[in-house]
Design a protein around this motif. Structure first.
Motif, short mmCIF file in Angstrom:
data_model
loop_
_atom_site.label_atom_id
_atom_site.label_comp_id
_atom_site.label_asym_id
_atom_site.label_seq_id
_atom_site.Cartn_x
_atom_site.Cartn_y
_atom_site.Cartn_z
N ASP A 1 6.32 -28.52 -14.14
CA ASP A 1 7.13 -28.18 -12.98
C ASP A 1 6.37 -27.34 -11.97
O ASP A 1 6.37 -27.61 -10.78
CB ASP A 1 8.40 -27.45 -13.44
CG ASP A 1 9.36 -27.17 -12.31
OD1 ASP A 1 9.44 -28.00 -11.39
OD2 ASP A 1 10.04 -26.13 -12.35
N ARG A 2 5.74 -26.25 -12.43
CA ARG A 2 4.97 -25.39 -11.52
C ARG A 2 3.95 -24.59 -12.30
O ARG A 2 4.05 -24.48 -13.51
CB ARG A 2 5.87 -24.50 -10.69
CG ARG A 2 6.73 -23.55 -11.44
CD ARG A 2 7.62 -22.71 -10.52
NE ARG A 2 8.07 -23.41 -9.35
CZ ARG A 2 9.30 -23.92 -9.20
NH1 ARG A 2 10.18 -23.76 -10.13
NH2 ARG A 2 9.64 -24.54 -8.11
N ALA A 3 3.00 -24.03 -11.56
CA ALA A 3 1.92 -23.28 -12.21
C ALA A 3 1.66 -21.98 -11.46
O ALA A 3 1.82 -21.90 -10.24
CB ALA A 3 0.66 -24.13 -12.24
N TYR A 4 1.24 -21.00 -12.21
CA TYR A 4 0.88 -19.67 -11.70
C TYR A 4 -0.54 -19.37 -12.17
O TYR A 4 -1.12 -20.15 -12.92
CB TYR A 4 1.88 -18.63 -12.21
CG TYR A 4 3.29 -18.95 -11.78
CD1 TYR A 4 3.73 -18.70 -10.49
CD2 TYR A 4 4.19 -19.54 -12.67
CE1 TYR A 4 5.02 -19.02 -10.09
CE2 TYR A 4 5.48 -19.86 -12.28
CZ TYR A 4 5.89 -19.59 -10.99
OH TYR A 4 7.16 -19.92 -10.59
N PRO A 5 -1.12 -18.21 -11.79
CA PRO A 5 -2.53 -17.96 -12.13
C PRO A 5 -2.90 -18.18 -13.60
O PRO A 5 -3.93 -18.77 -13.88
CB PRO A 5 -2.74 -16.51 -11.71
CG PRO A 5 -1.77 -16.31 -10.60
CD PRO A 5 -0.58 -17.14 -10.95
N PRO B 1 6.15 -25.26 -22.79
CA PRO B 1 6.73 -26.61 -22.86
C PRO B 1 8.21 -26.60 -22.48
O PRO B 1 8.90 -25.60 -22.65
CB PRO B 1 6.58 -27.01 -24.32
CG PRO B 1 5.71 -26.00 -24.95
CD PRO B 1 5.76 -24.78 -24.10
N TYR B 2 8.67 -27.72 -21.95
CA TYR B 2 10.09 -27.94 -21.69
C TYR B 2 10.83 -27.81 -23.02
O TYR B 2 10.27 -28.08 -24.07
CB TYR B 2 10.27 -29.34 -21.08
CG TYR B 2 11.63 -29.64 -20.52
CD1 TYR B 2 12.17 -28.89 -19.48
CD2 TYR B 2 12.37 -30.70 -21.02
CE1 TYR B 2 13.41 -29.19 -18.96
CE2 TYR B 2 13.62 -31.01 -20.50
CZ TYR B 2 14.14 -30.24 -19.48
OH TYR B 2 15.38 -30.54 -18.96
N PHE B 3 12.10 -27.42 -23.01
CA PHE B 3 12.80 -27.09 -24.25
C PHE B 3 12.99 -28.25 -25.22
O PHE B 3 13.22 -28.04 -26.40
CB PHE B 3 14.15 -26.41 -23.95
CG PHE B 3 15.22 -27.35 -23.43
CD1 PHE B 3 16.17 -27.86 -24.29
CD2 PHE B 3 15.27 -27.69 -22.09
CE1 PHE B 3 17.16 -28.71 -23.82
CE2 PHE B 3 16.25 -28.52 -21.61
CZ PHE B 3 17.20 -29.04 -22.48
N ILE B 4 12.90 -29.49 -24.74
CA ILE B 4 12.88 -30.65 -25.63
C ILE B 4 11.66 -31.49 -25.28
O ILE B 4 11.23 -31.52 -24.14
CB ILE B 4 14.17 -31.52 -25.58
CG1 ILE B 4 14.44 -31.99 -24.14
CG2 ILE B 4 15.34 -30.81 -26.17
CD1 ILE B 4 15.59 -32.98 -24.03
N GLN B 5 11.11 -32.12 -26.29
CA GLN B 5 9.93 -32.96 -26.11
C GLN B 5 10.19 -34.34 -26.73
O GLN B 5 10.96 -34.46 -27.68
CB GLN B 5 8.70 -32.32 -26.75
CG GLN B 5 8.28 -31.02 -26.12
CD GLN B 5 7.81 -31.18 -24.69
OE1 GLN B 5 7.14 -32.16 -24.34
NE2 GLN B 5 8.15 -30.21 -23.85
N GLU C 1 4.38 -23.84 -16.30
CA GLU C 1 5.74 -23.83 -16.85
C GLU C 1 6.45 -25.17 -16.74
O GLU C 1 6.17 -25.97 -15.86
CB GLU C 1 6.56 -22.76 -16.13
CG GLU C 1 6.00 -21.37 -16.34
CD GLU C 1 6.81 -20.29 -15.66
OE1 GLU C 1 7.77 -20.60 -14.93
OE2 GLU C 1 6.48 -19.12 -15.85
N GLY C 2 7.42 -25.35 -17.65
CA GLY C 2 8.28 -26.52 -17.65
C GLY C 2 7.53 -27.82 -17.89
O GLY C 2 7.73 -28.80 -17.17
N CYS C 3 6.72 -27.86 -18.93
CA CYS C 3 5.83 -29.01 -19.16
C CYS C 3 6.40 -30.02 -20.14
O CYS C 3 6.84 -29.67 -21.24
CB CYS C 3 4.48 -28.53 -19.66
SG CYS C 3 3.60 -27.53 -18.45
N LEU C 4 6.36 -31.27 -19.74
CA LEU C 4 6.61 -32.39 -20.64
C LEU C 4 5.25 -32.75 -21.21
O LEU C 4 4.32 -33.05 -20.48
CB LEU C 4 7.22 -33.57 -19.89
CG LEU C 4 8.51 -33.26 -19.12
CD1 LEU C 4 8.98 -34.49 -18.35
CD2 LEU C 4 9.60 -32.76 -20.04
#
Length: 192
Positions: free
Chosen positions: A173-177, A133-137, A181-184
């Motif tokens: 923001d982006r995804a890997y296998p 998750p993003y550092f604030i929600q 990452e960087g999710c709101l």
């Protein structure tokens, strides 16, 4: 010419000194910092908390705006199915997931490693997909009959509120296998 430069300098110096003489002297004991440090300003902490709240709301709103403008507007990708795309063609998946996307998924468990919060979502292979998750929600509440963002909390405080089985929509923001990452994060309740 020399006389006109001298006159111009005299005029500028006169303006400078007149503005300095009109400057208001503030007694150091009347500053906000002094009042706070000596316990004379009981509202300082309230004002500072409100300032920080407004700043974090603006940060979250900017992150949402930037990600949503760049996001793929097709239907949300199910976290449980997304690993399959990496198995079929990694190059195509890398290109596709190197930009923001909407994801949906069911929470399996929450982990914390150091300062990083990891929310593990169910996947088709049973191994789970790690979402960072993003550092604030955002915290949503109903205000005047409509759902509104009223505050923000740290990612660890946000993750602590949920148990396995909760469903989320995420703007990431982006995804890997095996990592997104960087999710709101937004719950089903937030979307109503």
């Amino acid at each position: 010419m020399k006389k006109s430069l001298t006159n111009l300098c005299a005029i500028c110096l006169g303006l400078l000194f007149s503005s300095l003489s009109q400057a208001e002297y503030q007694n150091p004991t009347e500053t906000d910092f002094y009042k706070y440090a000596t316990g004379q300003d009981s509202d300082f902490e309230t004002r500072e908390a409100e300032r920080q709240k407004q700043q974090s709301l603006a940060t979250f709103a900017r992150a949402f705006q930037i990600l949503s403008e760049k996001a793929d507007k097709t239907k949300p990708i199910a976290v449980s199915d997304y690993s399959e795309e990496w198995k079929l063609n990694e190059a195509r998946a890398k290109i596709k997931f190197d930009k923001p996307h909407y994801f949906i998924g069911e929470l399996e468990r929450v982990k914390v490693a150091g300062r990083e919060v990891r929310m593990i979502f169910k996947s088709s292979d049973g191994k789970g997909v790690t979402v960072y998750p993003y550092f604030i929600q955002a915290v949503f509440a109903e205000v005047n009959g409509t759902k509104q963002m009223v505050s923000t909390i740290r990612d660890v405080d946000y993750a602590a509120k949920f148990d396995a089985g909760e469903n989320f929509m995420m703007l990431c923001d982006r995804a890997y296998p095996k990592n997104i990452e960087g999710c709101l994060m937004f719950t089903e309740e937030d979307m109503r």
